[in-house]
Design an enzyme around this catalytic site. Structure first.
Site, PDB file in Angstrom:
ATOM      1  N   THR A 123       1.354  -0.994   0.392  1.00  0.00           N
ATOM      2  CA  THR A 123       0.439  -0.252  -0.160  1.00  0.00           C
ATOM      3  C   THR A 123       1.171   1.433  -0.244  1.00  0.00           C
ATOM      4  O   THR A 123       1.612   0.911   0.608  1.00  0.00           O
ATOM      5  CB  THR A 123      -0.781  -0.054   1.074  1.00  0.00           C
ATOM      6  OG1 THR A 123      -1.519   1.350   1.256  1.00  0.00           O
ATOM      7  CG2 THR A 123       0.043  -0.049   2.546  1.00  0.00           C
ATOM      8  N   ASP A 124       0.673   2.647  -0.249  1.00  0.00           N
ATOM      9  CA  ASP A 124       0.629   3.693  -0.981  1.00  0.00           C
ATOM     10  C   ASP A 124       0.874   3.824   0.921  1.00  0.00           C
ATOM     11  O   ASP A 124       1.738   5.283   1.528  1.00  0.00           O
ATOM     12  CB  ASP A 124       0.284   4.890  -0.889  1.00  0.00           C
ATOM     13  CG  ASP A 124      -0.740   5.137  -0.894  1.00  0.00           C
ATOM     14  OD1 ASP A 124      -1.886   4.233   0.249  1.00  0.00           O
ATOM     15  OD2 ASP A 124      -1.275   5.835  -1.332  1.00  0.00           O
ATOM     16  N   GLU A 125      -0.105   3.651   2.010  1.00  0.00           N
ATOM     17  CA  GLU A 125       0.567   4.182   3.596  1.00  0.00           C
ATOM     18  C   GLU A 125       2.031   3.976   4.325  1.00  0.00           C
ATOM     19  O   GLU A 125       1.825   4.199   5.132  1.00  0.00           O
ATOM     20  CB  GLU A 125      -0.767   3.691   3.745  1.00  0.00           C
ATOM     21  CG  GLU A 125      -1.853   3.971   3.750  1.00  0.00           C
ATOM     22  CD  GLU A 125      -3.384   3.396   4.099  1.00  0.00           C
ATOM     23  OE1 GLU A 125      -3.642   3.190   5.389  1.00  0.00           O
ATOM     24  OE2 GLU A 125      -4.641   3.041   3.449  1.00  0.00           O
ATOM     25  N   TYR A 150      -1.530  -0.553  11.097  1.00  0.00           N
ATOM     26  CA  TYR A 150      -1.654  -0.977   9.505  1.00  0.00           C
ATOM     27  C   TYR A 150      -0.577  -1.116   8.700  1.00  0.00           C
ATOM     28  O   TYR A 150       0.570  -1.362   7.923  1.00  0.00           O
ATOM     29  CB  TYR A 150      -3.091  -0.735   8.939  1.00  0.00           C
ATOM     30  CG  TYR A 150      -2.631  -1.032   7.348  1.00  0.00           C
ATOM     31  CD1 TYR A 150      -2.992  -2.435   7.312  1.00  0.00           C
ATOM     32  CD2 TYR A 150      -3.371  -0.185   6.868  1.00  0.00           C
ATOM     33  CE1 TYR A 150      -3.035  -2.998   5.716  1.00  0.00           C
ATOM     34  CE2 TYR A 150      -3.385  -0.277   5.130  1.00  0.00           C
ATOM     35  CZ  TYR A 150      -2.824  -2.039   4.762  1.00  0.00           C
ATOM     36  OH  TYR A 150      -3.335  -1.481   3.299  1.00  0.00           O
ATOM     37  N   LYS A 154       2.453  -3.291   7.740  1.00  0.00           N
ATOM     38  CA  LYS A 154       3.136  -3.645   5.544  1.00  0.00           C
ATOM     39  C   LYS A 154       4.778  -2.827   5.437  1.00  0.00           C
ATOM     40  O   LYS A 154       5.007  -2.960   4.695  1.00  0.00           O
ATOM     41  CB  LYS A 154       2.018  -2.707   4.903  1.00  0.00           C
ATOM     42  CG  LYS A 154       0.216  -2.853   4.956  1.00  0.00           C
ATOM     43  CD  LYS A 154      -0.007  -4.473   4.505  1.00  0.00           C
ATOM     44  CE  LYS A 154       0.103  -4.833   3.097  1.00  0.00           C
ATOM     45  NZ  LYS A 154       0.453  -5.801   2.411  1.00  0.00           N
TER      46      LYS A 154
END
Ligand SMILES: NC(=O)c1ccc[n+]([C@@H]2O[C@H](COP(=O)([O-])OP(=O)(O)OC[C@H]3O[C@@H](n4cnc5c(N)ncnc54)[C@H](O)[C@@H]3O)[C@@H](O)[C@H]2O)c1
Length: 321
Positions: A123-125, A150, A154
Site C-alpha cells: 500500500t501507499d500508506e 496497519y 505493511k
C-alpha cells in the site's frame, strides 16, 4: 503455470483471481485464505467446479502448510493481510501476526521451494502522509514513514520481501497501490460503507473536516497493473500503482449522494480518526513505462461500483448486520 494467490477470498484477491482466470484460462490457481471476517469464499462462487482452481483454507502463518503448498508453485501473489486502519488502531496485534509473521512464513516457503516469482501486494500508506494543496506525490524513492499500525505492519512486510531479494536472491517484486474500490469490498471501507448506508436510507459518516484526500484506483485497473508487473517488472524492484484520482472525502461523499439521488442532509460529520493521514498521492510514471495505464475513469468506476452494491444486497447485508 501454477499460481498461488494468498488472501484470494478478500476484496482485491477475489477480483484478481477472477481476472487471472479470465485472462489465463489454463493456469492452475491455488487460493490460500484463512477466511477471517474479511474473507468470503462466495466471492469466487463462479469458479465452483472449475478443475484448475483450488481453495485451501489455511493461515499463512502456518509454516509447514505454506512449505507443502508452495512445493510446485511457479508464482506467488501475496494479498493476505489484515487491511483495515481503524481496526489496527483498536488492536494492532493481529496486524503484526498476519502481515509480518505471515509474510515471513511465505517468504521462507518460497525460498526453500525456489519459487520463480514472489509478488508482494502493498500500500501507499507505508509512505505516510502528504500535505494538502502541494504538488508532491509518492514515488518509489520516497522514504518509508508509516503512521498507523496497519501501515507499519505493511512497511515491515515490504522490508522483509526486499531483504529476501538482497540476502537470498529470492526473485521478488513489490507493488504499492493507492486506495482501491470496486465489487466485493467489505462494507466497513469508506466507498461501500457510504453506498450501502445510503441504500438503507442511513447517514454517511465523514471524518473531521472531510478534507482527507485519497488517490483512488478501480480494483480492475489494479489487477491489470499487477499482471503487468508480473510480466514485465524487473526483479527486486518496487512499482507504485495509482490512477491519478485525488479526491477529498467530502467530494467523494457528494459524488455518491448524487449517483444515488440523495441530498447533503445524509452527511454526518464524525470525530476524527487519531493520526489521520491528510493526503496520499501516487506518481505512477514508473509502471506506466511498462505499458500500463488505468482503463476506467473515477466517475465511471464509481457508478459501476454503486450499481454492483445496488444489485447485490444479499452479499453486503449479511456482512453489515
Ligand atoms: N484495499 C485497498 O485499498 C488496498 C490498497 C493498497 C494495498 N492493499 C493491500 O492489498 C491486499 C488485499 O487488500 P484487501 O483490501 O483485498 O483486503 P481484505 O481485508 O478485503 O482481504 C484480506 C484477505 O486476507 C485473508 N487473510 C487475512 N489474514 C490471513 C492469514 N493469516 N492467512 C490467510 N489469509 C488471511 C482474509 O481472510 C481476506 O480474505 C492487502 O495486503 C492490502 O494491504 C489494499
Amino acid at each position: 503455470m501454477k499460481i498461488l494467490v494468498t488472501g484470494g477470498c478478500g476484496f482485491i484477491g477475489a477480483n484478481f483471481i477472477l481476472y487471472w482466470h479470465r485472462m489465463y484460462h489454463d493456469d492452475i490457481i491455488i487460493n490460500v485464505d484463512l477466511l477471517t471476517y474479511a474473507g468470503n469464499s462466495e466471492n469466487l462462487s463462479e469458479l465452483n467446479g472449475v478443475k484448475n482452481y483450488e481453495f485451501v483454507h489455511a493461515d499463512i502463518c502456518d509454516k509447514q502448510k505454506m512449505l507443502n503448498i508452495t512445493n510446485d508453485v511457479d508464482v506467488i501473489v501475496h494479498f493476505a493481510a489484515e487491511s483495515h486502519v481503524d481496526r489496527s488502531i483498536h488492536d494492532p496485534e493481529p496486524f503484526i501476526k498476519a502481515n509480518v509473521i505471515g509474510t515471513l512464513s511465505l517468504l521462507e516457503a518460497a525460498r526453500k521451494n525456489k519459487v520463480k516469482r514472489f509478488h508482494h501486494v502493498s500500500t501507499d500508506e507505508v509512505y505516510g502522509a502528504l500535505p494538502l494543496n502541494s504538488p508532491e506525490k509518492f514515488t518509489e524513492k520516497t522514504a518509508y514513514a508509516p503512521r498507523s499500525p496497519y501501515a507499519a505492519s505493511k512497511a515491515a512486510s515490504d522490508h522483509l520481501v526486499s531483504a529476501y531479494f538482497h540476502t537470498f536472491k529470492l526473485p521478488v517484486t513489490i507493488s504499492n497501490s493507492s486506495n482501491n474500490f470496486g465489487s466485493f469490498q467489505f462494507p466497513e471501507k469508506i466507498i461501500p460503507l457510504f453506498i450501502t448506508n445510503l441504500l438503507e436510507e442511513k447517514k454517511i459518516p465523514v471524518y473531521g473536516d472531510g478534507l482527507y484526500v485519497r488517490d483512488w484506483i478501480y480494483v480492475e485497473d489494479h489487477c491489470r497493473a499487477i499482471d503487468v508487473v508480473l510480466q514485465k517488472g524487473i526483479i527486486g524492484e518496487t512499482y507504485l500503482i495509482g490512477a491519478n484520482n485525488e479526491v477529498p472525502n467530502i467530494v467523494l461523499a457528494k459524488k455518491i449522494l448524487s449517483i444515488l439521488g440523495k441530498d447533503v442532509s445524509f452527511i454526518q460529520y464524525v470525530q476524527d480518526r487519531p493520526g489521520h493521514d491528510r493526503r496520499y498521492a501516487i506518481d505512477s510514471r514508473k509502471i506506466k513505462k511498462l505499458g500500463w495505464k488505468p482503463c476506467f475513469s473515477f466517475d465511471e468506476a464509481l457508478k459501476l461500483t454503486t450499481r454492483w452494491y445496488s444489485e447485490n444486497p444479499l452479499w453486503w447485508k449479511r456482512l453489515k448486520h
